[in-house]
Design a protein around this motif. Structure first.
Motif, PDB file in Angstrom:
ATOM      1  N   TYR A  20       1.576  -1.498  -4.756  1.00  0.00           N
ATOM      2  CA  TYR A  20       1.793  -0.059  -4.587  1.00  0.00           C
ATOM      3  C   TYR A  20       0.549   0.696  -5.067  1.00  0.00           C
ATOM      4  CZ  TYR A  20       6.738  -1.167  -3.963  1.00  0.00           C
ATOM      5  OH  TYR A  20       7.931  -1.665  -3.498  1.00  0.00           O
ATOM      6  N   VAL A  21       0.314   1.867  -4.478  1.00  0.00           N
ATOM      7  CA  VAL A  21      -0.743   2.771  -4.925  1.00  0.00           C
ATOM      8  C   VAL A  21      -0.059   3.867  -5.721  1.00  0.00           C
ATOM      9  CG1 VAL A  21      -2.589   4.326  -4.240  1.00  0.00           C
ATOM     10  CG2 VAL A  21      -2.156   2.239  -2.919  1.00  0.00           C
ATOM     11  N   VAL A  22      -0.272   3.873  -7.049  1.00  0.00           N
ATOM     12  CA  VAL A  22       0.472   4.738  -7.947  1.00  0.00           C
ATOM     13  C   VAL A  22      -0.431   5.836  -8.482  1.00  0.00           C
ATOM     14  CG1 VAL A  22       1.888   4.867 -10.023  1.00  0.00           C
ATOM     15  CG2 VAL A  22       1.950   2.810  -8.586  1.00  0.00           C
ATOM     16  N   THR A  23       0.069   7.094  -8.363  1.00  0.00           N
ATOM     17  CA  THR A  23      -0.580   8.247  -8.983  1.00  0.00           C
ATOM     18  C   THR A  23       0.296   8.680 -10.147  1.00  0.00           C
ATOM     19  OG1 THR A  23      -1.559   8.948  -6.877  1.00  0.00           O
ATOM     20  CG2 THR A  23      -1.406  10.594  -8.639  1.00  0.00           C
ATOM     21  N   GLY A  60       0.789  -1.231   0.000  1.00  0.00           N
ATOM     22  CA  GLY A  60       0.000   0.000   0.000  1.00  0.00           C
ATOM     23  C   GLY A  60       0.819   1.278   0.000  1.00  0.00           C
ATOM     24  N   ARG A 102       2.528   4.623  -1.243  1.00  0.00           N
ATOM     25  CA  ARG A 102       1.981   5.541  -2.243  1.00  0.00           C
ATOM     26  C   ARG A 102       3.109   6.145  -3.077  1.00  0.00           C
ATOM     27  NH1 ARG A 102      -0.820   8.838   2.383  1.00  0.00           N
ATOM     28  NH2 ARG A 102       1.261   8.362   3.152  1.00  0.00           N
ATOM     29  N   GLY A 151       1.005  -1.359  -9.478  1.00  0.00           N
ATOM     30  CA  GLY A 151      -0.224  -1.630  -8.743  1.00  0.00           C
ATOM     31  C   GLY A 151      -0.375  -3.106  -8.452  1.00  0.00           C
ATOM     32  N   ARG A 152       0.012  -3.961  -9.410  1.00  0.00           N
ATOM     33  CA  ARG A 152      -0.077  -5.398  -9.177  1.00  0.00           C
ATOM     34  C   ARG A 152       0.880  -5.871  -8.088  1.00  0.00           C
ATOM     35  NH1 ARG A 152      -0.711  -8.116 -15.203  1.00  0.00           N
ATOM     36  NH2 ARG A 152      -2.742  -7.149 -15.710  1.00  0.00           N
ATOM     37  N   GLU A 181       1.631   2.391 -13.687  1.00  0.00           N
ATOM     38  CA  GLU A 181       0.475   2.332 -12.790  1.00  0.00           C
ATOM     39  C   GLU A 181      -0.039   0.899 -12.662  1.00  0.00           C
ATOM     40  OE1 GLU A 181      -1.646   6.725 -13.241  1.00  0.00           O
ATOM     41  OE2 GLU A 181      -2.226   5.074 -14.578  1.00  0.00           O
ATOM     42  N   ARG A 182      -0.145   0.217 -13.795  1.00  0.00           N
ATOM     43  CA  ARG A 182      -0.658  -1.143 -13.747  1.00  0.00           C
ATOM     44  C   ARG A 182       0.362  -2.117 -13.148  1.00  0.00           C
ATOM     45  NH1 ARG A 182      -2.773  -2.980 -19.393  1.00  0.00           N
ATOM     46  NH2 ARG A 182      -3.474  -4.743 -18.083  1.00  0.00           N
TER      47      ARG A 182
END
Length: 845
Positions: free
Chosen positions: A751-754, A726, A728, A747-748, A743-744
């Motif tokens: 991680y929470v990616v902006t 989690g 960021r 994210g897998r 991001e993808r």
């Protein structure tokens, strides 16, 4: 001579002579006194005996006259008799006087004389009385008996005194003979000693004469009045005066009108006054030249230590003076040349004290004219901030001068000098030499250094040119590989769509697309590693991996008739502290040279290029390729070919800049000098062996690191990203597809990616709420605002936040700016999701 006289004066045998002589005098005096005393006593005794004899005779005559005298005859017989008796009494008194006072005989004799004397006086005073005649006769009888006893005693004493005189005489004769023997022996010894001293004195005189005659110095001596006692023959050569013109004369008499007479007399007076040694110099024309004479005067002492004159030595120092002046001129000229040099020069004493530092050194080191001049090497070192080429501060014990002081003979090193304001820097090349005496002790240190910043920049440009030339050579092979990879990607993408349209799983096609993409990324990574302009950071890397990557990059560019082989010892580790890009470049240059050497093989003959990698151990210092390598373990990388080779006249010039035998368009002559420089910077060496028509062997030696360090291959090929949990992440890049991919992919991994493609918008998000993110990943090159702007915004809003900077091309100045802004890591594109995830995991663990 004075010493011999003093020895003679203090000789021990003189005391041996003086003591017996004094004793002999005392004893002789005593014996003489005893002899004369005995003689006097004997004479007295003889005189008394004679007196006593007369007294006895007078006594007998007196008694006869006294007995015969009668009144009728007028009494003259009686008177005559009394007179003789009285005379005998007086003479007896004289004899009694020589007897001992305590003697009983003397006392008895004295009483009888007194009685006899009273009777005689009574007889004289009164008329004749018969009774008194009887008394006189009785007294005379007793007196005669006592006189006989006195006579016997006196004669006994006479015999004793005669015997005593004989003994004294005999002892006197014996002692005289003994004394004569002793005196004769001492006299003989004294004579021998004097003969020896005379021989020694003669030897000293002969030695002095030999010294004065053979010495090239003028030796002279004067008495207290200033008259010359000695003037050696060298005086004619030194001051043009002969000895016979000086001996017995004063300076005023021998050197009339000479302007140095006053100086000579004043120095003589100083020496005679007890000041000790005096030294001065003067000039005097002699033998058609002006002589410079050095004079040393000392006091001349006698046996008792009193100054009796002046002893001097005069030396012709004309040549020495001329040499000193010439040496001073040479030193002045040398100092002028040194001060005019554009190369910095520092001379240090063995204790580190600076003997000389020229203006160029002060200028190159960035010292202002108002700065105090350093006095020691330590002060010189402390005034400047020096770094190694990889940016590490130079410790005090790493400085060139310190190494020479600890025993090294030479030292060469390139260091970076930071300006005082830390804005700019210069690259200085130091060269140190230790000069030692025959016993190995240090005499002085010589340090020279020059500013090679422009040269290094030119070399970097030439190195980049070499890279571009190599890339041009490799362009066809790279295009071939990329075309194959693009064809594989596009073909399998079409197959994947067809499979999906037909209801078949596209898994196989997708796996092939992924595999081709990784091969393309690896190819781009190797190209960028080789072609980027900046100098890479040194780190522990596996030389085997660098060789494999270089061979992969180079193999596609080879023609069909050239075979490239690699032989690597598999059970060895090849960890080297190196700049991988430089080693890549060196290997590509050598492989390119080998390819050019074998490409002209006759048709039907195959060219061979072989790369061999192994470990060698040097047990002691070894000279290889003109460089002395210390003992230790080395990686030996050999590039061998069976090409045309090189004759000796070409081989000896291969490291000369711009020397080449290749036609225009195939080389600049900078490849081998750069390889040589790269190996030298890595503390290694290069050794080339070649013969015309027999190929070439190039051996590279690089020092190995200790076992146990993680290899670059493990760090590069085995990333182990951890779960994001989690965390960021703010990801900023102007390429939307890349943003979506990260991001993808991240994210897998949890991680929470902006993701953002506009750096300005990303900066606003950070400034609004920096606590929303744990880490920022930003591209360097973006339109408008760049990665540095994002990095500055992060540091302004959240100073402790981690930041990763990514770019496909990073210059050295970009690295310096990024590190000054506090970047945590720099990644080179292209990279995979796993590569980025591994870097993020390292920073957030």
């Amino acid at each position: 001579m004075t010493g011999n006289t003093e020895r003679l004066r203090r000789a021990p045998h003189m005391r041996l002579i003086l003591v017996p002589a004094l004793l002999a005098s005392v004893m002789t005096t005593a014996l003489v006194y005893l002899h004369f005393a005995d003689v006097n006593r004997l004479e007295s005794a003889n005189r008394v005996i004679r007196v006593q004899g007369r007294a006895t005779q007078d006594l007998a005559q007196g008694l006869l006259h006294f007995s015969l005298g009668s009144e009728e005859e007028g009494g003259w017989q009686r008177a005559r008799g009394l007179q003789l008796l009285r005379q005998a009494a007086d003479e007896y008194l004289q004899a009694v006087a020589v007897l001992p006072e305590a003697s009983d005989l003397r006392a008895e004799f004295s009483r009888e004389l007194d009685t006899f004397d009273r009777l005689l006086q009574a007889e004289t005073a009164s008329a004749r009385d018969a009774r008194r005649d009887v008394d006189i006769r009785l007294a005379l009888g007793r007196l005669q008996g006592t006189a006989e006893q006195v006579d016997l005693q006196l004669r006994s004493r006479q015999i004793q005194m005669a015997a005593s005189q004989d003994r004294v005489y005999r002892w006197s004769v014996a002692f005289a003979l003994l004394l004569f023997g002793v005196m004769a022996g001492l006299a003989w010894r004294s004579l021998k000693h004097r003969q020896r001293l005379e021989r020694e004195r003669l030897s000293v005189l002969m030695l002095l004469e030999s010294v004065t005659k053979s010495s090239t110095d003028l030796i002279f001596a004067k008495d207290r009045e200033g008259r010359y006692l000695l003037f050696s023959d060298a005086g004619e050569q030194i001051i043009g005066v002969k000895s016979f013109d000086v001996i017995g004369k004063t300076d005023e008499e021998a050197f009339k009108g000479d302007r140095h007479i006053a100086k000579a007399r004043s120095t003589d007076e100083q020496v005679l006054g007890g000041v000790g040694q005096v030294r001065y110099q003067f000039t005097r024309p002699a033998h058609f030249e002006v002589k410079t004479v050095d004079v040393v005067k000392s006091p001349l002492f006698d046996e008792s230590g009193v100054i009796t004159g002046v002893l001097g030595v005069a030396r012709d120092i004309t040549r020495m003076r001329q040499q000193e002046l010439a040496l001073a001129d040479s030193r002045a000229q040398l100092a002028a040349i040194i001060d005019a040099l554009e190369v910095g020069l520092v001379v240090s004493a063995p204790n580190g004290e600076l003997l000389h530092i020229n203006p160029a050194a002060m200028k190159l080191l960035g010292n202002d004219p108002t700065d105090p001049r350093p006095r020691t090497l330590v002060e010189l070192r402390q005034m400047h901030q020096l770094e190694t080429l990889d940016g590490k501060p130079v410790a005090a014990d790493h400085f060139t001068g310190d190494r020479l002081l600890r025993g090294a003979d030479t030292w060469n090193e390139e260091l970076i000098l930071r300006r005082k304001d830390l804005v700019g820097s210069r690259t200085l090349s130091f060269h140190g030499v230790a000069r030692r005496d025959l016993d190995g002790s240090l005499r002085f240190l010589l340090l020279t250094f020059e500013d090679i910043t422009q040269r290094r920049q030119s070399e970097n440009i030439n190195r980049q040119t070499q890279r571009l030339e190599a890339l041009g050579t490799l362009a066809a092979g790279i295009a071939h590989d990329f075309n194959n990879l693009l064809l594989a990607i596009s073909g399998h993408a079409a197959l994947a769509r067809a499979d999906m349209a037909g209801g078949v799983s596209p898994q196989e096609s997708l796996e092939q697309i992924e595999h081709a993409g990784k091969r393309a990324a690896d190819l781009v990574r190797r190209i960028l590693l080789f072609a980027r302009a900046e100098q890479g950071q040194r780190q522990a890397a596996d030389l085997r991996l660098v060789l494999e990557q270089t061979l992969k990059l180079f193999r596609p560019s080879l023609p069909e008739n050239v075979r490239l082989n690699a032989e690597v010892t598999q059970d060895q580790e090849f960890l080297v502290d190196m700049d991988a890009s430089q080693i890549h470049q060196a290997l590509l240059n050598l492989l390119t040279n080998a390819a050019h050497a074998v490409e002209d093989k006759p048709e039907g003959m195959r060219g061979n290029i072989t790369a061999l990698l192994s470990v060698v151990v040097l047990g002691e210092k070894t000279s290889i390729g003109g460089q002395v390598l210390p003992a230790g373990r080395y990686a030996l990388l050999s590039i061998q070919d069976n090409g045309v080779g090189m004759p000796p006249d070409v081989l000896e010039h291969i490291f000369d800049p711009f020397f080449t035998t290749k036609p225009v368009g195939k080389g600049t002559g900078l490849g081998m000098p750069m390889v040589h420089g790269i190996l030298r910077e890595h503390a290694g060496t290069i050794d080339v062996k070649s013969r015309a028509g027999e190929g070439t062997d190039v051996d590279l030696y690089l020092p190995l690191l200790q076992d146990g360090s993680p290899t670059a291959k493990e760090r590069l090929l085995q990333p182990q990203p951890a779960s994001g949990n989690g965390r960021r992440i703010l990801f900023v890049d102007d390429e939307a597809a890349l943003v979506r991919l990260m991001e993808r992919g991240l994210g897998r991994l949890g991680y929470v990616v902006t993701g953002m493609t506009d750096p300005a918008e990303a900066i606003r998000e950070l400034e609004a709420d920096p606590s929303r993110f744990d880490l920022v990943v930003t591209d360097l090159s973006m339109p408008g605002w760049n990665g540095f702007d994002v990095l500055r915004a992060v540091r302004a809003s959240a100073a402790g936040m981690r930041v990763i900077l990514m770019s496909g091309y990073v210059r050295q100045e970009d690295r310096e700016i990024a590190h000054s802004l506090g970047v945590d890591d720099i990644l080179l594109k292209p990279n995979s999701v796993d590569d980025l995830a591994a870097a993020i995991a390292r920073l957030l663990r």
